[in-house]
Each structure stands twice: as C-alpha cells, then as structure tokens.
Design a protein around this motif. Structure first.
Motif, PDB file in Angstrom:
ATOM      1  N   VAL D  90       0.836  -1.197   0.000  1.00 16.25           N
ATOM      2  CA  VAL D  90       0.000   0.000   0.000  1.00 16.25           C
ATOM      3  C   VAL D  90       0.874   1.252   0.000  1.00 16.25           C
ATOM      4  N   LEU D  91       0.515   2.180  -0.883  1.00 15.43           N
ATOM      5  CA  LEU D  91       1.195   3.473  -0.930  1.00 15.43           C
ATOM      6  C   LEU D  91       0.170   4.590  -0.808  1.00 15.43           C
ATOM      7  N   ALA D  92       0.631   5.726  -0.322  1.00 16.30           N
ATOM      8  CA  ALA D  92      -0.219   6.909  -0.308  1.00 16.30           C
ATOM      9  C   ALA D  92       0.555   8.048  -0.958  1.00 16.30           C
ATOM     10  N   VAL D  93      -0.171   8.899  -1.687  1.00 16.34           N
ATOM     11  CA  VAL D  93       0.456  10.003  -2.421  1.00 16.34           C
ATOM     12  C   VAL D  93      -0.386  11.254  -2.264  1.00 16.34           C
ATOM     13  N   GLY D  94       0.265  12.390  -2.129  1.00 18.98           N
ATOM     14  CA  GLY D  94      -0.490  13.636  -2.095  1.00 18.98           C
ATOM     15  C   GLY D  94       0.440  14.832  -2.115  1.00 18.98           C
ATOM     16  N   GLY D  95      -0.148  16.007  -2.266  1.00 21.19           N
ATOM     17  CA  GLY D  95       0.629  17.233  -2.354  1.00 21.19           C
ATOM     18  C   GLY D  95       0.944  17.830  -0.993  1.00 21.19           C
ATOM     19  N   ASP D  96       1.662  18.935  -1.018  1.00 19.35           N
ATOM     20  CA  ASP D  96       2.005  19.630   0.222  1.00 19.35           C
ATOM     21  C   ASP D  96       0.755  20.222   0.870  1.00 19.35           C
ATOM     22  N   GLY D  97      -0.183  20.699   0.049  1.00 20.30           N
ATOM     23  CA  GLY D  97      -1.440  21.197   0.616  1.00 20.30           C
ATOM     24  C   GLY D  97      -2.216  20.057   1.238  1.00 20.30           C
ATOM     25  N   ASP D  98      -2.287  18.986   0.512  1.00 23.02           N
ATOM     26  CA  ASP D  98      -3.033  17.807   0.939  1.00 23.02           C
ATOM     27  C   ASP D  98      -2.463  17.203   2.224  1.00 23.02           C
ATOM     28  N   GLY D  99      -1.152  17.086   2.277  1.00 18.32           N
ATOM     29  CA  GLY D  99      -0.529  16.342   3.366  1.00 18.32           C
ATOM     30  C   GLY D  99      -0.057  17.191   4.525  1.00 18.32           C
ATOM     31  N   MET D 100       0.285  18.451   4.260  1.00 18.49           N
ATOM     32  CA  MET D 100       0.797  19.317   5.335  1.00 18.49           C
ATOM     33  C   MET D 100      -0.254  20.339   5.762  1.00 18.49           C
ATOM     34  N   GLY D 101      -1.208  20.614   4.879  1.00 21.87           N
ATOM     35  CA  GLY D 101      -2.261  21.567   5.219  1.00 21.87           C
ATOM     36  C   GLY D 101      -3.455  20.820   5.778  1.00 21.87           C
ATOM     37  N   ILE D 102      -4.452  20.616   4.939  1.00 17.75           N
ATOM     38  CA  ILE D 102      -5.713  20.039   5.405  1.00 17.75           C
ATOM     39  C   ILE D 102      -5.555  18.660   6.024  1.00 17.75           C
ATOM     40  N   GLY D 103      -4.589  17.887   5.532  1.00 15.85           N
ATOM     41  CA  GLY D 103      -4.425  16.525   6.047  1.00 15.85           C
ATOM     42  C   GLY D 103      -3.341  16.406   7.096  1.00 15.85           C
ATOM     43  N   GLY D 104      -2.765  17.532   7.503  1.00 11.97           N
ATOM     44  CA  GLY D 104      -1.609  17.503   8.397  1.00 11.97           C
ATOM     45  C   GLY D 104      -1.873  16.879   9.752  1.00 11.97           C
ATOM     46  N   GLY D 105      -3.127  16.784  10.149  1.00 13.56           N
ATOM     47  CA  GLY D 105      -3.440  16.188  11.445  1.00 13.56           C
ATOM     48  C   GLY D 105      -3.332  14.675  11.470  1.00 13.56           C
ATOM     49  N   HIS D 106      -3.261  14.044  10.312  1.00 13.04           N
ATOM     50  CA  HIS D 106      -3.213  12.579  10.303  1.00 13.04           C
ATOM     51  C   HIS D 106      -1.794  12.031  10.395  1.00 13.04           C
ATOM     52  N   LEU D 107      -0.849  12.781   9.814  1.00 15.41           N
ATOM     53  CA  LEU D 107       0.517  12.256   9.729  1.00 15.41           C
ATOM     54  C   LEU D 107       1.113  11.841  11.081  1.00 15.41           C
ATOM     55  N   PRO D 108       0.990  12.678  12.140  1.00  6.09           N
ATOM     56  CA  PRO D 108       1.595  12.255  13.404  1.00  6.09           C
ATOM     57  C   PRO D 108       1.104  10.879  13.845  1.00  6.09           C
ATOM     58  N   HIS D 109      -0.174  10.632  13.650  1.00  3.10           N
ATOM     59  CA  HIS D 109      -0.760   9.412  14.189  1.00  3.10           C
ATOM     60  C   HIS D 109      -0.444   8.202  13.332  1.00  3.10           C
TER      61      HIS D 109
END
Ligand SMILES: Cc1ncc(C[n+]2csc(CCOP(=O)(O)OP(=O)(O)O)c2C)c(N)n1
Ligand SMILES: Cc1ncc(C[n+]2csc(CCOP(=O)(O)OP(=O)(O)O)c2C)c(N)n1
Ligand code: SF4
Ligand code: SF4
Ligand SMILES: [Mg+2]
Ligand SMILES: [Mg+2]
Lengths: 576, 287, 576, 287
Positions: D90-109
């Motif tokens: 499984v891979l996930a892909v996204g942009g800086d807006g996607d991953g650091m902006g709106i989606g930034g709350g998921h990465l730590p977890h």
C-alpha cells in the motif's frame, strides 16, 4: 437570446489557451462602452488540456442569460470549433485557425447548414507581426471586437488593465485581429450602447460582487481555504481588504478558516468565510456551534457539481439541503440566494446585518454560474449602505449579565470583549441564560425556541422576492439562485409563442417568505420548480413547508438550465 | 491605579468547577489565576478559548470572556479572536485529546504563524470527559477502555512537536502541589511572551488514570538542566527527545520573531501606504 | 405502565454514586430470571456531580417503554429523592438514606400524597457489615431486588459478572440490602416470569446489540473515536472483535475513523464506524465520497441532544436530516432506524448486506435512549445469519474491466484488490464507466441516475414496517426509531380509554417504504408523527416525499417521548 | 517465474497524465514506476491511495488498484486498506497542501502507529490544482495569489515533522532529471522498509511557481553527509533543521520497530489464544 439586437459569442479551446481571458475581456470592453452582457464559462478540472468554453451574450438592453444559440464562434483551431458548430444559428459565423491569405481580410465560405465558416491564419499573422504564437486568444478578441463594432480603445484598455506586465505583446496580437477583420464584408453585428448608458456600467463577476459587498459591510477578517470556484473571493480580498484595515487569513483547512471567523466575531468584529461544497461540508460542525452559541457569521458557499470532488468547475445547485440542515441537531441558520451578480453585492451586505442582528450564521448560496460570470450593471448607491450593529448590553444588563437572556425577540444583548462587567462564556453546550451548562428538559425546550424564534423574526425582513411575467398566467415558476436569468428569458420567449407564465424568486430560502409565495400561487394551475440538480431539493422544500403541489424541473447535468428547457416545461404545463 | 485590586481571586468566577475531587485541573486553574494576576491581566480584556473535554470546561471558572467551542478547534478560534482584537490577551486551553488528537492538525500552523497568544495543553494521557479511552499521549502498554489488551501505539511527545512546529515559546509544567509555583511562573512567562506560547501541563486524572498519577509524576519530573540554553532549538529538541525515566520541566525554548498580527499590520501598511482605501475607488476597477 | 403486573423502579443520585450500575444490574438480574424489562438512563455531562437517574420497568410480559409513574423510588439520600416524589404513584414507595433502626426491617410512613416513605440507614448498615460506605448503590439494589421478589442468586450473579475484581465488597453490600428488606410488610411487588420464559432471555443494550450484529455480519475493521453515547460500541468491540480475527482502530478524529473504514472496504473487507452527532457531522465529506466512489460502508450515529455539543448524555432524534442530506451535492445513502434493542441486532446485520449489495454507505440511526437502555429478548437464531457478498467481476468483465459499468440494476461488479485484471481507480470525481474523470453533462446525468437507481433498487428489500394497533382506527401514527415503545404503550392505554389508533414504524427511512405507508394511511382521518426534536424532521420528510397531511408531535426536550403525551395527541385527534 | 516480465512499463496505465508539460510530477511518476519494478511489486497486489491535487491524480496513471479520495484523507484511508489486507503493498500520495495543510493532522498518528506503508509527499510549495495559492511549504516572502504582499508565515519543514512524529523511515528526494535515480532508489527503499516510510519529494510546478524551479533546486540540493548515521534520530533532526542555503537529500532516518499490523495480530493472539471466538459464546455474556 430572443432579442434581435443581442449577439451571442462563444470562444472555445483548451485549458491554457487563454479562452476565459479572451471571453472576459470581450465582456469587460463591451460593458465599459455601455453595453450589457451575461457570460458563462465552462472548463475541465485539469490545469491544462481540458476543453474550455467562454460564452458572452452582448446587447444594448439588459440581458439575463448567456444565450443558447450562437451568432459568433471563435475557436483556437478546427478541432476546438467542431463540437460547437451545431450550436451556431443559421447565418452564424465560425472563425478558427486555418489556412487563408494573410493580406485578404476574413474570407468566409457558406456551408450547407447555413453557417459562414471563416478560417484565419492566426499563427501566421502573429509570426508576421513578430508576436508570440501563444497570443491567439488576443487575435480572437480583436476579431470579435471588430466584428461586434466595439471601439478599439475599450478593448485596448481592458487588455492593459489585465496585463500590466505583458501589455505590449498582447496589444500587438489584439491589433492583428482587429485589423484583420476591419475591412470584412461581414461586419454585421454592429451594436451601440443605449442613450445615456455609455460608460456608466460596472462589469464584474458574482464572486467579485460578494467580495465588494463584504468590504462595504465593514468586513474585518476574511478566512478561507482555496477551492474552485470560490477561490477568487479570497484572492480579491487578499489584495483589497488590507487597504480597508482588514485581514485575510488562509487556514490550514476549512475548519480552521471558519474557526478563525467565529473567533473574530466572538471578539466583536465582522468576519466571513467562503468556500465550495467539500469545504462547506467540513464547516458544518462550526456552523452548528455558531447557531448554538449565537455567534454572528457570514459563510459563502459557491456551489459546484457534486457529490464529493465531483465536477469542480461546473455549476450545480445541489447544496441547498446542506445549507438548511447540514449539522447534527437543529441549528437554525439564515440562507440567502442571490439571483444575479448585482444581488450578490446587496445580499452580502445584508447578510452581515442579519448575522449581527440575529446572532446566527448566515449562508449565501452562489453557484459556479453566478460566481464566475460577468454582468454589467449600474453603480450601487454606496451612500445608502446601512450597517446594523449588534445589540449591546445596556448598563442595566451588565449587573449580573445574562448573555442568553430570554427576550421577546429572542435576541439577547451580546457583550463585546473589553466591556467591563460583560464577561461571560459562550458555549456549544446547552445552557441557561447566563451561559452555564444546563440539560434540563425545560431549558432545552426554551433555548431551542429562542434560537428558532430569532429565525422567525429574521423572516420579517426577508420577504423580498423577484416576481415577473404575466400576472394573469396560470403557469407559475418558483426558482432560486442562478436560474432566474434563464427563466426571465424563457417567459419572454414563451410570450412570443403565445404562452404566458409568471415567476417568483425569493432571495431568502430560510426562512422562506411563505406569505409571498402563497399569494403568488393563487390562481395558478401548475407550479414548475426549475433547478440544476437531481432530486429537486427546492421543490421538496416547497412541498414540506407549504404543501404546494409542485412539478420539479430538476436537471442534473452540471450546467446552467437553458431558457429552451424552461419554455418546453411551460409549454407542457400549458397543455389543457 | 487599576493594579492595586488585582489578586488571583480577581479571576475566580461565580461558577464552581465540576471536576472530580483531586483532579489535576484544579491546580491548572489556580496556577492560571496566579499567572493572570502576575501579569495583571484585566479580566474584561482577556479571552479564554477552549475545546471540549474536562479541561475544556476551564473558561467557565475564570472571570474573563470565554468561548467553550467544539472538540479540537480552540486554536484557530483563538487566532481569529486575536487577529480581530490584537489589544486583548488571548489564551487557548484544551486536553491532550483535543489538542493532540482531533485538533492536532491546527497546532503546526498556529505555531509557525506565531500569533501572540498562549496555549495550555492539559495532558492527562487519556480522554477524561468520555471516561478513560486511549489518547495520543497514552503510554505504550497502558490498558484503557479502548485498549483492553494494552495500548500498542507509540505516544506523541507534545513538547517535541511544538518545537518542530516552530513555536516561539515552549515549556512544560506539572499540576502537582510542589510544582504549583513553577507552573504559575511558566504560565505568566508564556502570557508575557510576545508570540505563540505553548505550555504542556501534566495534569493527573484521578478517576480514570491509575498509571500517570501524582505520585508517578512526582517520581519522574525533574527540572531542565541549569545549563540548558532556551534559545538553542536543537538543544531543546534534544531535551524533549531524551525524555525517558525522567520528565524535564521548565522552559525548553524561547525565541523572538514577528507575530502574526505584526505581519498583518505590515501588509496593511504596504497595501495602503497613504491611509485607508475607498470603496468608490475600488468600484472604479470595474468601470 | 398500564399493565397491573409491571413495576416501575427509579434509582436516583449523583454521578459517581453508581446509580446506573445499580439500575442496570436490577434489569439484568430480572432479565436473566426470565422477566422482561425496559430501561432509561439520564445523567449530566459532568463526570462527577450531575444528577443521575436510572429507571427500569420490569414485568412478566414484554414491555415497550420504561414507564412513567413510579412504583418504587430508590434514592441515595433525601436530596436525591425529593425531585422524584411527584412521579410516585399513589401507594408507591420511596426509599432513601435516613435514620431508622438497623435491626428493624424497613419501616415506612404513609405521607399525605399516599406514598410510603421509608428511610433506610444505609451507611450505618454498611458500617456494621464492615463494608465501604460507597456501596450504597448495592444496598439499594438488594432492597429493590428483594421487594420485587427476585431470587437472590440472579442478583448475586449479575454483581459477580460486573465486578470480577471487587466481588466481595459488593456482594456484602448487596446482601445488606436484601436482608434488610426481607421481612418487610411491604413485599408487595411480587413478580414471576411467565411459563417457559424462565432464564431464556438475553439482556442487552442497543449499543451492544449493534456490536453483536456487526460481529455476526463478519466485521473485519471497526474504527471509531470516543463520543458519548456511542463509545461503548467501540469499547465492546475492542474487547471482542479481535477474538473473531478483526481489528479495532481508534482514529485521531472521526474523519480518520471513517477514512480507515473506507480504506478497508475498498480493500475488500467489511468495516464499520460508530459515532454521535458531532462526529457524524465530521464524517459527512467521506460519506459523500463513499456514495460517489461506490464504496460499501456502515456508519452508526447514536443521536444525542444537539445542536453542537448540546446535551451529550440526553436522547434526541434530530440527526435525520443530516443522515439524509448531510454532504454537499447529492450523495445517496441508505438510512435505517431500529425501533428497539432487538432490531438493532437485525438491522446492523442487514446494513452490511445492503452496503455490500448496493455499494453505498448505510447509516444506522440510533439515539441515546435505544443505545443505552437494556431490554430482554429471545436469543436470535444465529444459524439464519445470511451474508451477501459483493458482486465480483466475472472473467468476462476482467478484459477491459469497467468498475462503474452501466447495468440494469445500477450495481457494477467491484473487483477485490488482488484480482488480476481488475485494477482500477475509485474516485470521488465524476467519472466514466472505467473510473476516468469525466465532466460531460451526459456522463454526469447518467452516473447520477445510476447512483440513485441503486438506492431505488435497495428500496425493494426495505419494505419492512412494524404496524400495530387497530386496523379500523381513524387516527394513525407514523414514527421512527426509539419512540415505538411509547407509542405501543400509548395505543394500549388509549384503547382502555375507548380510543382507537394504529401505528406504522418503517425500519428504513431512506428509501422510505412509500407503498406501505400509502396503504397504511388509507382511511385515516388524522396522521400524527411523534418524534423527539423541534422541527418535526420526519413529518417534513413525509410531507415532501408523500404529500401527506401530517400533524407533527415534535417534543424538543432531550428526553424520550412518554406514552402520556402520545395518548393526549390521540385524544385530541379523535375529537370529532 | 513471475518476475521476468516486470519492468517499469508494467506499471504504466492506459490513461495519459493530465499534468502540464514539464511538471515535476511526471518525474515522480516515472521514479515510482522504477521503484515498483525494483521491488517487483505485483500490480494487482498494490494499492495506491491519493488525496486531491495535481499530484493526487497520480494513481490514475499507474497500473494498480487505486483510490483517489478526498482532500487530506489519503493517509487514514491507506491505513484502513493496509490493516484490512496486510498482504498487499500500500502506498499513499499527495501534495504539500493535501498532506501538510488540510491533512496535516493525520501524519503524526500514522507515523507513530507505524503501519507498513509508504507515503510520498509531492511538494511544489503551493496549491497547484487550484492555481497557485500559498501552502504550508511556501517560503516566507514569496508572492502568491493569496499572498499578494508576500507570504509572512514561516513554512513547515516536512522532514523535521516526520522525524518528530516518529516515522520509522524518513527520506527526501528531488524530481529533477539528475536525481531521478536517487529518487527511484529512495522510493524502492521506502517500499521495502517494514513500517511507515515517509518520502518528501521536491517537485517543481512549472505553471504557477516561478521561484522553486528545477534550477532553484539544482543550485541548492546536496546529499546528506556520508557520515550521517540514519539510525541516529537526533542527528537526523539536526540535519533537517540545518536546512538553509543547502537542501539535503537522501535517507535521514530509518529504524526497525513493530508495525501496526503486527500489533493487531498480537492482540488477536492475546484475545483468543485458543483460536477464533464463537458468536454463540459471546451471546452467553448476555444470558
Ligand atoms: C467531534 C467530537 N468528537 C468527539 C467528541 C466527544 N468528546 C468529548 S470530550 C472528548 C475527549 C476529551 O479528552 P481530552 O481532550 O484529553 O480532555 P480531558 O477530558 O481529558 O480533559 C471527546 C472525544 C466531541 N465532543 N466532538
Ligand atoms: C475540502 C476541500 N477543500 C478544498 C479543495 C480544493 N482543492 C483541490 S486541490 C487543492 C490543493 C492542491 O494543492 P496540493 O495538495 O499541494 O497539490 P498540488 O495540486 O500542488 O499537487 C485544493 C485546495 C478540495 N478539493 N476539498
Ligand atoms: S474524569 Fe479525570 S480529568 Fe475529568 S474531572 Fe475527573 S479526574 Fe479530572
Ligand atoms: S499546475 Fe503545476 S503542479 Fe499542476 S500539473 Fe501544472 S505544473 Fe504540475
Ligand atoms: Mg485528556
Ligand atoms: Mg502542492
């Protein structure tokens, strides 16, 4: 367009060709001269490569829709022209990149569908003029301008304003087109502004009108997050609002954006957020908080094709239910729906007054069609801008201040932070008059009644409706938002076919001006509800709230409804 | 002078806290009273924004303006308040679930924008209000109602995160009796700090957390080494990372850089160097 | 409760006193013996200190609501008893901590309202028994059990199961209470299970029934985020699901939780999320994605008082609109509403089948009342559990596989990752049959029709309704969810007053079983729609979808509707 | 053997990318083709989950199972897929807006839970899809359509964040021609890594970003020092923090610790040591 003097122009090509720019500048130049126009744009969600179409209807008289059949088609090449030929009127003209003499102006052939087909060697002309081949859109603009009879100076000014940095290159290309059409035998679209309107109009899009309305209302904080087709509101305000002492914050997401708005409003200042469907969904929890904690807020939703990411660049009117019911529990909010660009300005201004007066969220529902199109209209009378202030606590209130005091109107004085004696805690928990959490049945009932009573009170100043057409008609239409133009045009067209109809457009969808609607439907044999969606959301609302036996004309195609579709529905409803 | 009448009692509201007897949040609250009185905050010129949770109820017990919002959104709401009214003192308060779980996406952006507000993260290593589920700061191995076989997830390190996000003031305190003065002092410093202050507070939940008790912390907390230089970000990261048997308390990092509000004011100057814009002129763009 | 043999018991105190535990154990013990029961709990949102009430109606015959007036009140002290005295029946009995002899069993005084008031020295009794003063709730349980005539062993077993670790202390306290009441002259509530029912029942809450239904359906992944009153579903599954090879993930928020569910479902496994209002609002964007990308998913919303954080521990039925319309654009979803604990089990099982069969989100609407109360019912016949599989591509489909192929039913074969030749991209953009983004008007119309056609097809197997009452009646009631019990009781009570009524409860709210409803309303003079909210959401739905002239009985008090309120409405509607 | 037929072309789908000519995302895509072929991923046993943005369109161009989801939620969706089907890649892909902006709350977890999946953050320092607004990685001072007076906000440092979050594999690559091989190699390593792999890719937006161009990066990128020890987390934080004139590329950090899926399997063993549970038995809890 039915009126003889209106000309419908469509520019077509692919994303990146500058199609929208050419179409917009044509509308702007015509508007500044004093003509009226109505536009529509359509493009794919890709940054490059998708089909792009920009349509402008231009006329000396006010126009209410971008037209259906074309007088003039300008395409970047033959491939981009072909899909649109069938939309050409008989005697209409199609211009696109093709081999032709570079010195002989505009030679046309007459095809068997009755169209003039005119290839123009745009690339070659640009090469000869020493200009970049990418400026074909400017050639097209020059050609169109000349064929319509626009004075060159309006075109030149429009280009200069748009491209302060790359002025020369674009002006050269513009001139190439203007000149190439100059001596043509086909200068048959001559338009002139009406007496007294010369140069009097403003030309702007719905999004721009919303932004201006907000500035006029005294906006202090705008917070947003980029999303098509609402982003230009933020971009415009980022440039302009600081000049008026305000600030624009780009949130990390839409929840942050609306959060910032609520924070600013709690702190006592006017604040607004703008978004489109996906962002609007994400804002719902905070809209519920604003309703419960009685925080004024203005939220603009520029609807686009859905569901989910959907059709990001296409218009649809499918967020009405979400605007009405989008958060858990029962969280009253006011919902407004402008019906043209001009009403975007006025309703935004009004939205701020309503939010402050009734201390609740006010939602403005636009859609891509109204948000992006440009219309020309008279300057608003800015001296008349009326701003309501929030109800502040009186000195008496401040002894043992009750933020949520029960009052006759439901509206309780709201202390502005900084006010001595006014300290209180706003909360999303159910609460008593002081704002202390309280979960008794009685308190919940009374506070729920209070919140809904405010909505009912707001209804008293939300009775504005647009009514038009024949008052004798037995066929009626009740619509909302951006379809008004097409319905106006359809009623005029139907009249020419001997059919009569009348229409009503409320500017508020919640609360609905029920008395006005009941009065309007008296004597009607059929009520048609046109809207650009699948389930007929407004039709359902009318059934649920007023029990009206409506016929839904719901068209789920991610495009504006056309006058022709409305005429057909009127015709069917007129059958005995 | 207005200051003569200010004491910690100035900030006590009429409402009685609803926390369980012994809850760490009582100590957080009284440290806050102390800090507000130290910095001589004017009650009506103070706004406290909170999220949802036991700790989120705090504004109700403070004599100031308060906004008890929704779960996870206290920070952006506080930012909006501060930007709208830069002259007011703004604080945000919430739990570990509120700030590190559902609201965790906001902290990086608030920290890097550096609004002049203070955020107090009240960490009891679980969801208190909803009766004891795992949170982002629950240690590995701990049994909770949603981790009946023991929590497998490595917890987040709030101080490390705030540092990585670029918060300009980062500190940790403990809501234990012996550390009350230090906590008060850190809060006062945080409020005085011009920029975004992040204060991680260890606050035992006596009802649902049998592991991270007062005693647990008493045995582990320690002060940052006297040699620690709070202007060295890498050193601060190192201190945050080192946390193992010992949990360092104190000021990890402080830096001075322009605040969000200052940046916005600069933009206003830049946009309208000759004073306010006029609507009439703006309309001419469309004429 | 109207039936002579039913006994209504209320335990009252403050949060932290163990009130809910005592009430639950009473219901459990009674249920295990073979009696029927129905419960209701109510407490503040604070962890400590708020008022807490647990009410149980116990009867040899099936019961459908927790009763209104009390036979027996057990309060932790006098202060906790006072607010409830007015709910006591004439001849009812109130027991609370108070001075009385420790050796003389249960002395009561008769007050002027006709109640027996019986102080019990609970603290002192506990002290004498060497038990902790905190175990007063167990004393109350013992007293109640004895007064009702429950055999001690059922009480003892219930306590042992609940407190495997602190068994002794609690058993001691239980015995103190049981003994103290033993020789009382007031043993007047003697109940006995009916023939053949002795020991046959399961006793569980709605939340537990949902969790069990999901396990029975083959749940592989549950993802959630704590929220009252839904958390116990996650807590139960965290303990039990791993035993069945599944996994429970706690998300960082509700969007993460539903995201995990959609990921697992896309990957081919059954997955579910459960939440309450605020979380349900946050899940809406992903519900829209599931609808658009056609991903099966089961989402449980345990409604609580709203809006916003609202009344977290109180029941309300105010998320219906959100369930129906909660995301931007038009995103069809199935909505189910269990009407009692038993149907929570069956409908959850069914929800998984529907989700897989129609490849869309299925929402189960519970509320705090149904989720937390305990009911006794027959063991479900587990052998009958029927699991539908998703429609998989046939070998033919896999050459040039079209994930979103147009079919007669609207359902397209869905490849399970791992299937060679089945690779495709699911997307929330509008798309063509292969899943490639497409924004043409025609494609959007056809794909919208496809998605809604699936919903209509699902309607064919969602015609189940509960109909009860007199078929001759001219007064009808149409309700949803947790109010069914009160309406059953009200119809029975009304009959005793010579009034007749009938009622219909659909188990699916979207799509509505319209034909069944139309048949039901034939001949009715009045249609009453009871629901626990303010705006009458279900009444509006019936008006919008069926044009029915309904009378809304909407009660916005954050508590279950009572049979008395329904009887009053029936009475009013029966007036000529 | 199945492997003989695998080459980068194996992963090319029938759909033609819709990116602007010259977009860095083409290089990201071809590096991914190369990496998948290096690790011999079976197309039908591979899932790529993406968010919304230009970069989010990537799964459409890969011959594998794909899920193009909503803005910011790619990571939790990928986690769900992996937990449900641990045997798949499984891979996930996204942009800086996607991953650091709106989606930034998921990465730590996601990082701290360590599922065995690989996340490619395609960073063009702005919002490409929506035509060039500021993102969380836009440098200070840069003019964008939403920052017409220049961006004031300090950007986030994605590598620093991933390290602070506890990701067990953290790398940075550049989508420039000369660095194609390195990027391919880092992606292959990330996919091979057992646990959560975070790969930050610098990918120029040629249409809206006149600042962070290929040239800009070519002048600044450098390899991590040969002496850098990727098992030293504090050193990795230091390298990430040091970023100024030079932007280091390569593997910052790698560690081995139990994956989320392994933890869940352990729980299953613990819950039912003697094999699967029975529904009948479960009902007895209620009898
Ligand atoms: C969107 C949403 N999800 C869930 C909840 C339920 N909820 C209330 S408080 C809380 C967590 C509290 O934990 P924490 O933030 O650590 O605060 P504490 O109670 O421990 O002080 C949750 C999950 C909610 N109110 N809103
Ligand atoms: C909830 C939501 N908000 C906003 C958008 C609009 N939107 C689409 S793509 C995008 C950002 C794209 O930027 P990035 O993630 O950096 O990807 P890029 O296009 O630069 O590759 C935004 C804001 C959306 N689709 N959904
Ligand atoms: S539950 Fe825990 S955190 Fe909440 S008030 Fe009680 S002790 Fe404090
Ligand atoms: S807009 Fe930028 S990021 Fe998007 S495809 Fe074009 S070059 Fe690439
Ligand atoms: Mg906590
Ligand atoms: Mg980007």
């Amino acid at each position: 367009m039915r009126r003889a003097k209106a000309v419908v122009v469509r520019v077509s090509g692919r994303a990146g060709d500058g199609i929208i720019t050419a179409g917009e500048l044509l509308a702007v130049a015509a508007g500044h001269w004093g003509l009226h126009s109505h536009t529509f744009e359509s493009y794919g969600a890709e940054v490059r490569g998708g089909d792009t179409v920009y349509q402008v209807c231009i006329s000396p008289a006010p126009v209410t829709d971008p037209g259906e059949r074309l007088d003039l088609l300008l395409a970047i090449d033959r491939e981009a022209a072909l899909p649109h030929l069938e939309a050409l009127k008989e005697g209409g003209m199609a211009i696109y990149e093709g081999a032709a003499a570079t010195d002989h102006p505009l030679a046309c052939e007459f095809d068997h569908e009755g169209h003039y087909i005119c290839p123009v060697p745009m690339a070659e002309l640009l090469r000869l003029a020493g200009a970049s081949a990418r400026a074909r859109n400017m050639v097209a603009l020059g050609l169109a301008g000349r064929l319509l009879g626009l004075p060159q100076k309006y075109l030149t000014e429009a280009v200069k304003e748009r491209f302060p940095d790359q002025m020369e290159a674009n002006l050269t290309a513009l001139k190439v087109g203007f000149t190439y059409a100059a001596d043509s035998a086909h200068l048959k679209f001559h338009l002139r502004p009406r007496q007294g309107e010369m140069g009097a109009h403003l030309v702007m899009s719905g999004n721009e009108a919303v932004a201006l309305g907000a500035i006029a209302a005294g906006l202090k904080l705008f917070a947003g997050y980029p999303i098509t087709p609402a982003t230009d509101i933020m971009e415009f305000l980022a440039r302009e609002l600081p000049k008026f002492g305000g600030a624009v914050l780009q949130g990390e997401d839409e929840m942050a954006a609306l959060g910032m708005v609520l924070g600013a409003s709690f702190a006592g200042e006017r604040a607004m957020a703008a978004t489109s469907g996906p962002g609007f969904t994400l804002m719902q929890e905070l809209i519920g908080l604003a309703s419960m904690a009685e925080i004024p807020a203005v939220i603009v939703d520029v609807q686009r094709g859905g569901p989910s990411t959907g059709l990001p660049t296409k218009p649809e009117q499918a967020d009405l239910n979400l605007a009405l019911y989008g958060s858990h529990g029962e969280a009253p909010r006011i919902v407004l729906a402008p019906t043209d660009v001009q009403s975007c300005f006025g309703l935004t201004l009004k939205a701020f007054n309503l939010a402050d007066r009734y201390q609740m969220p006010v939602i403005i529902l636009l859609d891509q069609f109204i948000a992006k199109r440009r219309e020309a209209f008279d300057r608003p009378r800015l001296l008349q801008v009326h701003k309501t202030r929030r109800l502040l606590p009186s000195p008496d209130d401040l002894g043992g201040y009750k933020r949520y005091r029960f009052t006759e109107s439901g509206v309780s004085p709201m202390a502005r932070p900084g006010t001595p004696g006014g300290t209180y805690v706003a909360t999303g928990l159910e609460h008593d008059e002081e704002g202390a959490p309280s979960y008794t049945s009685e308190m919940h009932r009374r506070m729920t009644e209070k919140r809904f009573h405010k909505l009912a009170m707001a209804g008293r100043e939300l009775r504005q409706v647009h009514v038009f057409g024949s008052s004798q008609a037995r066929v009626g239409l009740i619509g909302w938002g951006s379809t008004e133009g097409a319905v106006r045009e359809a009623i005029a067209q139907a009249r020419e076919q001997g059919l009569s109809a009348r229409a009503l457009y409320p500017l508020a969808l919640n609360p609905l001006p029920e008395a006005q609607i009941r009065r309007f439907v008296r004597g009607l044999g059929a009520i048609i509800v046109p809207e650009s969606n699948y389930t007929g959301q407004f039709a359902s609302l009318l059934k649920a709230r007023l029990g009206l036996p409506v016929t839904s004309l719901a068209i789920p195609e991610g495009r504006p409804i056309t006058p022709g579709e409305v005429v057909a529905a009127i015709k069917e409803a007129s059958q005995p | 002078m207005i200051t003569v009448s200010i004491s910690p009692l100035t900030y006590q509201s009429a409402r009685r806290p609803i926390w369980c007897a012994g809850c760490g949040d009582y100590n957080v609250l009284s440290a806050l009273y102390g800090a507000l009185s130290q910095v001589k905050a004017v009650p009506e010129e103070t706004i406290i924004v909170s999220g949802i949770g036991c700790s989120g109820r705090l504004p109700g017990f403070v004599n100031s303006y308060g906004f008890h919002t929704v779960h996870g959104r206290a920070l952006p709401i506080a930012v909006g308040a501060k930007v709208a009214r830069p002259e007011l003192t703004v604080l945000a308060v919430g739990g570990d679930g509120d700030g590190m779980g559902i609201g965790g996406g906001h902290l990086p952006h608030v920290a890097r924008r550096n609004p002049d507000l203070t955020y107090i993260l009240v960490d009891n290593s679980l969801y208190g209000q909803t009766k004891g589920q795992t949170s982002a700061t629950t240690p590995q191995g701990q049994v909770t109602s949603t981790a009946p076989y023991g929590n497998r997830d490595q917890p987040v390190n709030p101080v490390l995160l705030a540092l990585a996000y670029g918060a300009s003031f980062v500190a940790r305190g403990f809501a234990g009796a012996q550390h009350h003065e230090q906590l008060t002092e850190l809060m006062a410093q945080g409020i005085r700090h011009r920029g975004f202050g992040f204060i991680h507070v260890l606050s035992p939940c006596v009802t649902f957390n049998p592991i991270e008790t007062y005693r647990y912390y008493q045995e582990r907390v320690t002060n940052l080494p006297a040699t620690h230089n709070p202007s060295d970000r890498l050193a601060a990261l190192g201190q945050a990372l080192a946390q193992g048997e010992k949990i360092p308390l104190g000021l990890f990092y402080q830096a001075s850089r322009p605040t969000l509000e200052e940046g916005l004011e600069e933009i206003r100057q830049q946009a309208a160097p000759e004073g306010k814009g006029s609507l009439q002129e703006l309309l001419e763009q469309f004429a």
